[in-house]
Design a protein around this motif. Structure first.
Motif, PDB file in Angstrom:
ATOM      1  N   SER A  39      -8.821  12.679 -36.233  1.00 13.03           N
ATOM      2  CA  SER A  39      -8.050  13.328 -37.300  1.00 13.03           C
ATOM      3  C   SER A  39      -8.197  12.613 -38.635  1.00 13.03           C
ATOM      4  N   HIS A  40      -8.466  11.328 -38.606  1.00  7.39           N
ATOM      5  CA  HIS A  40      -8.400  10.515 -39.821  1.00  7.39           C
ATOM      6  C   HIS A  40      -9.394  10.925 -40.900  1.00  7.39           C
ATOM      7  N   PRO A  41     -10.658  11.228 -40.589  1.00  6.42           N
ATOM      8  CA  PRO A  41     -11.568  11.643 -41.663  1.00  6.42           C
ATOM      9  C   PRO A  41     -11.104  12.908 -42.386  1.00  6.42           C
ATOM     10  N   ARG A  42     -10.581  13.882 -41.646  1.00  6.23           N
ATOM     11  CA  ARG A  42     -10.096  15.115 -42.266  1.00  6.23           C
ATOM     12  C   ARG A  42      -8.897  14.832 -43.165  1.00  6.23           C
ATOM     13  N   LEU A  43      -7.960  14.047 -42.667  1.00  5.12           N
ATOM     14  CA  LEU A  43      -6.761  13.739 -43.443  1.00  5.12           C
ATOM     15  C   LEU A  43      -7.100  12.911 -44.680  1.00  5.12           C
ATOM     16  N   SER A  44      -7.993  11.971 -44.528  1.00  4.08           N
ATOM     17  CA  SER A  44      -8.394  11.146 -45.665  1.00  4.08           C
ATOM     18  C   SER A  44      -9.063  11.985 -46.745  1.00  4.08           C
ATOM     19  N   ALA A  45      -9.883  12.945 -46.319  1.00  4.14           N
ATOM     20  CA  ALA A  45     -10.566  13.805 -47.292  1.00  4.14           C
ATOM     21  C   ALA A  45      -9.571  14.660 -48.070  1.00  4.14           C
ATOM     22  N   LEU A  46      -8.543  15.159 -47.392  1.00  6.89           N
ATOM     23  CA  LEU A  46      -7.534  15.967 -48.077  1.00  6.89           C
ATOM     24  C   LEU A  46      -6.711  15.128 -49.050  1.00  6.89           C
ATOM     25  N   SER A 147      -0.989  15.004 -45.837  1.00  2.00           N
ATOM     26  CA  SER A 147      -2.005  14.194 -45.178  1.00  2.00           C
ATOM     27  C   SER A 147      -1.735  12.712 -45.378  1.00  2.00           C
ATOM     28  N   ALA A 148      -1.310  12.347 -46.587  1.00  2.00           N
ATOM     29  CA  ALA A 148      -1.003  10.947 -46.860  1.00  2.00           C
ATOM     30  C   ALA A 148       0.126  10.447 -45.964  1.00  2.00           C
ATOM     31  N   SER A 149       1.131  11.281 -45.772  1.00  2.00           N
ATOM     32  CA  SER A 149       2.252  10.877 -44.914  1.00  2.00           C
ATOM     33  C   SER A 149       1.808  10.715 -43.470  1.00  2.00           C
ATOM     34  N   VAL A 150       1.016  11.658 -42.989  1.00  6.29           N
ATOM     35  CA  VAL A 150       0.556  11.585 -41.600  1.00  6.29           C
ATOM     36  C   VAL A 150      -0.337  10.367 -41.392  1.00  6.29           C
ATOM     37  N   THR A 163       6.149  20.568 -38.144  1.00  9.87           N
ATOM     38  CA  THR A 163       6.429  21.196 -39.426  1.00  9.87           C
ATOM     39  C   THR A 163       6.653  22.677 -39.201  1.00  9.87           C
ATOM     40  N   GLY A 164       6.841  23.444 -40.266  1.00 12.61           N
ATOM     41  CA  GLY A 164       7.043  24.877 -40.132  1.00 12.61           C
ATOM     42  C   GLY A 164       7.421  25.492 -41.458  1.00 12.61           C
ATOM     43  N   GLY A 165       7.750  26.767 -41.445  1.00 10.50           N
ATOM     44  CA  GLY A 165       8.133  27.430 -42.682  1.00 10.50           C
ATOM     45  C   GLY A 165       8.229  28.923 -42.527  1.00 10.50           C
ATOM     46  N   SER A 166       8.216  29.598 -43.664  1.00  9.63           N
ATOM     47  CA  SER A 166       8.384  31.039 -43.702  1.00  9.63           C
ATOM     48  C   SER A 166       7.056  31.761 -43.507  1.00  9.63           C
ATOM     49  N   MET A 167       7.105  32.877 -42.795  1.00 10.39           N
ATOM     50  CA  MET A 167       5.924  33.724 -42.662  1.00 10.39           C
ATOM     51  C   MET A 167       5.564  34.374 -44.000  1.00 10.39           C
ATOM     52  N   ASP A 168       6.488  34.348 -44.958  1.00  7.56           N
ATOM     53  CA  ASP A 168       6.229  34.900 -46.283  1.00  7.56           C
ATOM     54  C   ASP A 168       5.472  33.922 -47.172  1.00  7.56           C
ATOM     55  N   ASN A 169       5.011  32.821 -46.603  1.00  9.73           N
ATOM     56  CA  ASN A 169       4.416  31.755 -47.384  1.00  9.73           C
ATOM     57  C   ASN A 169       2.993  31.470 -46.910  1.00  9.73           C
ATOM     58  N   PRO A 170       2.052  32.384 -47.140  1.00  6.52           N
ATOM     59  CA  PRO A 170       0.701  32.228 -46.603  1.00  6.52           C
ATOM     60  C   PRO A 170      -0.029  30.998 -47.104  1.00  6.52           C
ATOM     61  N   ALA A 171       0.268  30.568 -48.323  1.00  7.30           N
ATOM     62  CA  ALA A 171      -0.423  29.384 -48.840  1.00  7.30           C
ATOM     63  C   ALA A 171      -0.047  28.137 -48.051  1.00  7.30           C
ATOM     64  N   SER A 172       1.231  28.011 -47.709  1.00  6.20           N
ATOM     65  CA  SER A 172       1.642  26.835 -46.946  1.00  6.20           C
ATOM     66  C   SER A 172       1.110  26.894 -45.518  1.00  6.20           C
ATOM     67  N   ILE A 173       1.026  28.096 -44.965  1.00  4.37           N
ATOM     68  CA  ILE A 173       0.452  28.240 -43.628  1.00  4.37           C
ATOM     69  C   ILE A 173      -0.989  27.745 -43.627  1.00  4.37           C
ATOM     70  N   ALA A 174      -1.754  28.163 -44.632  1.00  7.02           N
ATOM     71  CA  ALA A 174      -3.152  27.732 -44.731  1.00  7.02           C
ATOM     72  C   ALA A 174      -3.252  26.240 -44.973  1.00  7.02           C
ATOM     73  N   ALA A 175      -2.369  25.710 -45.819  1.00  6.01           N
ATOM     74  CA  ALA A 175      -2.417  24.281 -46.127  1.00  6.01           C
ATOM     75  C   ALA A 175      -2.107  23.441 -44.900  1.00  6.01           C
ATOM     76  N   ASN A 176      -1.117  23.852 -44.125  1.00  6.51           N
ATOM     77  CA  ASN A 176      -0.780  23.105 -42.913  1.00  6.51           C
ATOM     78  C   ASN A 176      -1.875  23.216 -41.864  1.00  6.51           C
ATOM     79  N   ARG A 177      -2.533  24.374 -41.815  1.00  7.36           N
ATOM     80  CA  ARG A 177      -3.664  24.520 -40.909  1.00  7.36           C
ATOM     81  C   ARG A 177      -4.776  23.539 -41.280  1.00  7.36           C
ATOM     82  N   ALA A 178      -4.984  23.363 -42.594  1.00  8.35           N
ATOM     83  CA  ALA A 178      -6.006  22.419 -43.053  1.00  8.35           C
ATOM     84  C   ALA A 178      -5.661  20.989 -42.629  1.00  8.35           C
ATOM     85  N   VAL A 179      -4.383  20.640 -42.655  1.00  7.30           N
ATOM     86  CA  VAL A 179      -3.964  19.309 -42.239  1.00  7.30           C
ATOM     87  C   VAL A 179      -4.183  19.111 -40.744  1.00  7.30           C
TER      88      VAL A 179
END
Length: 244
Positions: A39-46, A147-150, A163-179
């Motif tokens: 996981s570390h290379p992906r998180l470091s890149a973000l 990513s920095a926190s993780v 983590t989690g959030g609203s289904m009305d928030n597609p940007a955060s869904i994508a961002a968390n998927r990236a993490v």
């Protein structure tokens, strides 16, 4: 305020509420991440990918005024209903502690433009919230601070994150998927008479109002109940998310 019930989408309570004529007005989700060496290379890149724009670091008690200012500015930006609502920070909640830690992104003029806070439990680290200042969204800052926190906490032996959030928030869904978070829960907010968020029930397919880009992290469906001084009736599992 009309009575709300927040239940898991696959629970028997859902069928019971639907049979009684209750209507879904909001949908939220929960996700988990287990960190390993891969996981570390992906998180470091973000985290490092935003360095030309900002400096990402752990927040300190001296940052409390900046945290409160960003919270006030973004207080109305959290989508969804009670399961993903965000209550204004107090000075105490805006101050990092050993069990309630935060990471932020600072612009070159020293203004705090993104932040995430987490609560550190014995087994799991849960996202409290994540938010990005308007005008700075869509540039990966939400993913960067998360990513920095993780990364920092995984180096201290923490491996399980929620983590989690609203289904009305597609940007955060994508961002968390990236993490690296993987969605594993869905929660439904019901209201008795069908009068919902801004007077519009959510359709059966989960579509609802659009909130554009997203950049915060939300708490689990019981967060509002706990903050209202009531006992949580649901398991802690969902983080909270707003515009990134």
């Amino acid at each position: 305020m009309q009575e709300r019930r927040v239940v898991k989408a696959d629970s028997s309570a859902r069928s019971e509420l639907e049979a009684r004529g209750w209507v879904v007005i909001a949908r939220s989700w929960g996700a988990g991440l287990t960190v390993d060496d891969a996981s570390h290379p992906r998180l470091s890149a973000l985290r490092d990918g935003v360095e030309p724009l900002v400096t990402v670091r752990e927040l300190e008690p001296a940052d409390v005024d900046a945290v409160l200012a960003l919270d006030r500015e973004t207080l109305d930006d959290y989508p969804g209903d009670v399961a993903t609502a965000h209550e204004a920070l107090t000075e105490a909640r805006a101050t990092p502690t050993p069990d309630h830690r935060g990471w932020g992104a600072f612009a070159h003029d020293a203004h705090l433009v993104a932040m995430t806070f987490v609560d550190i439990g014995r087994e799991v680290v849960e996202t409290d919230f994540t938010v990005v200042r308007r005008g700075w969204r869509g540039q990966g800052l939400g993913s960067a601070v998360k990513s920095a926190s993780v990364l920092a906490l995984s180096e201290q032996g923490h491996v399980r994150f929620r983590t989690g959030g609203s289904m009305d928030n597609p940007a955060s869904i994508a961002a968390n998927r990236a993490v690296g978070y993987e969605r594993d829960e869905e929660w439904l907010t019901f209201v008795a008479d069908g009068e919902g968020l801004r007077g519009r029930p959510v359709r059966a397919d989960g579509a609802g109002r659009s909130n554009g880009d997203d950049d915060t992290d939300s708490r689990d469906p019981t967060r509002i109940l706990r903050r209202a001084g009531r006992t949580a009736q649901l398991g802690r599992s969902v983080g909270m998310i707003v515009p990134w």
